[in-house]
Design a protein around this motif. Sequence first.
Motif, PDB file in Angstrom:
ATOM      1  N   ILE A 312     -28.428   5.228  -2.171  1.00 30.92           N
ATOM      2  CA  ILE A 312     -29.741   5.673  -1.677  1.00 30.92           C
ATOM      3  C   ILE A 312     -29.835   5.555  -0.156  1.00 30.92           C
ATOM      4  N   PHE A 313     -29.272   4.466   0.395  1.00 36.71           N
ATOM      5  CA  PHE A 313     -29.460   4.206   1.829  1.00 36.71           C
ATOM      6  C   PHE A 313     -28.255   4.603   2.689  1.00 36.71           C
ATOM      7  N   ASN A 314     -27.198   5.118   2.032  1.00 37.28           N
ATOM      8  CA  ASN A 314     -25.993   5.523   2.770  1.00 37.28           C
ATOM      9  C   ASN A 314     -25.472   4.427   3.697  1.00 37.28           C
ATOM     10  N   GLN A 315     -25.538   3.209   3.199  1.00 35.77           N
ATOM     11  CA  GLN A 315     -24.987   2.065   3.933  1.00 35.77           C
ATOM     12  C   GLN A 315     -24.208   1.226   2.936  1.00 35.77           C
ATOM     13  N   SER A 316     -23.268   0.449   3.436  1.00 30.57           N
ATOM     14  CA  SER A 316     -22.557  -0.448   2.519  1.00 30.57           C
ATOM     15  C   SER A 316     -23.463  -1.626   2.171  1.00 30.57           C
ATOM     16  N   SER A 317     -23.216  -2.216   1.007  1.00 29.81           N
ATOM     17  CA  SER A 317     -24.023  -3.382   0.615  1.00 29.81           C
ATOM     18  C   SER A 317     -23.770  -4.546   1.573  1.00 29.81           C
TER      19      SER A 317
END
Lengths: 482, 156
Positions: A312-317
């Motif tokens: 959803i956020f296009n970032q790694s966890s």
Amino acid sequence: MSIKENITEIRENVWEIPSSFKKEMKVPGRFYLEKEAILNLEDDAIEQIANVACLPGIQKFAIGLPDIHFGYGFPIGGVGAFNVRTGVISPGGVGFDINCGVRMIRTNLTEKDIKPKMKEIVDKLFVNVPSGVGSKGKIRLDENEIDEVLNFGAEWAVENEYGWDEDLKFLEENGRMLDADSSKVSEKAKKRGIPQLGSLGSGNHFLEVQKIDEIFNEEVAKIFNLEPGTITIMVHSGSRGCGHQVCSDYLRTMDKAYKRHNLNIPDRQLACAPIDSIEAQEYYQAMAAAANYAWANRQMMIHWVRETFEGIFNQSSEDMEMSVIYDVAHNIAKKEVHNIKGQNQEAIVHRKGATRAFGSKRVEIPKEYRNAGQPVLIPGTMGTASYILHGTDIAMEETFGSTAHGAGRKLSRTAAKKKFTADEIKSDLESKGIHVKANSAPVLAEEAPGAYKDVDQVVRTSDSTGIAKLVAKVVPLAVTKG
Amino acid sequence: MKIEKNLINPNIEKKFEFFEVTADIGYWAYGNTLEEAFENAALAMFDVITNVQKIAKNETREISVESEDKISLLYDFLEELLILHEIDLILFSEFEVKILSDKIDGNGNYKLKASLTGEYIDWDKHERKSEVKAVTFHMMKVLCDTICKVRVILDL
């Protein structure tokens, strides 16, 4: 004469029923409750604490915590610790859902970051984290793999790329009880466990997106790395059909065992066996295996939560700092060392609807938290606040390092469905800005906040009696239920 | 769930009825015979899980259980159904139960054979109600007089 007339207040919000109440009682019963709560407590739950106090080898007190209510054998919100030589193990002191528990992860996201994507978050979490029986499982174990899960718990999950190595450090028992032996788990239990691994379950189990709303202790909040206004995710789940079957299987075993061992017990539902007996040892090994299943289960679900947020956020966890705060079990029995009569002694501590709340310096706590004490996670009910507390030295002295686990039910499921409708609950929550998605309408009505006791009171009592001290309050933004 | 008044015993108007239990669910199931009471106890359990009237009758299973007494027999029967439901992802709405006893002087067992009819779970079609986690012995009763009735509490 009411049973309550036998109870005296020994200090504020701490009550005792003397061992003279029943001639078989070996220790007094203790209750951690506000006055109003003790007045409203069912007599049956008090009787159950008195019955637990009759069991062989019980140490110090039979304990009723701030969320105590009537259960099967032990009350829910009950603790009993038993000497390893003279004591017993009782499946009724653990409960059906072995290692039902709570895991919480932090993030560096804020409400502003997630608000525009809230519907997408709820919809995707609902799909990506399976819930009840018949949900399309995301994995299918074979019969050899279930043994690995039962023996290695969250370690198995991490080795199979569900989550991060460092997660294990922040799980009670590091996510694996070493005494587990899958050969002591029946084929029935394994068969029930195979299709359900990596699923939430139904009833009071949930997955919740929350924000840290209030900090009560800044020093400890810093140690736990809790930032006001940031988003947390909480999962409340257990060992699914596998743990229930282990409990069912060994209740049958223990029902025969207590007669064979000539144990005089006040209630058949407290069926138990001497700790050194084969029956007790096998139950303990099977229970530990079911506990491992639950830790693997929560590990997998948290992995899918991270994947969902990444998508959803296009970032790694990692960039979103989605690390584990802690994971607590609240239906379990464990070998622990406690100060009993001035000496460190090993005991089997049964916690049924009770959370471990170890004080500072205990080696079982991750070293990052050791100066503060163990994080204690107390979930609210759907739509209410949840809390993070820390364990204390008072808990170590008085409750074998234990506190409450949540808000007990006050209305039966039938009564809740008569009083509330799913549509009412949904619109009420949404009017408060809480997104909710559930598999079934009846579950929403059954799990209505009004069907439960007040979690704020439970937490307040833990804090005022010193058995766990408040650190932070989180409020829900979205919840999915089985 | 109402059914026509039973011809053998007009007192039986219901196959089962639920009662209040705080965290779980309890019910009485009725029958003119022990077998019929067991059948209705099974039906009640699946009525907790789903709307049994929406279950088609296109899958059959046969089970048998053997237990030391009638209460254990009821428990083992319901537990077997619950396990089948979870493992095969199946719902049942029709039960035909036969109970035999080889008890002599208190020794021996009760034997139950049952034929079960239902269909595989399809949650788009079947109504999801509650997930049953376990059958319990808590307050379990099996009583036969002019009619038979059994009491069950399920852990939810």
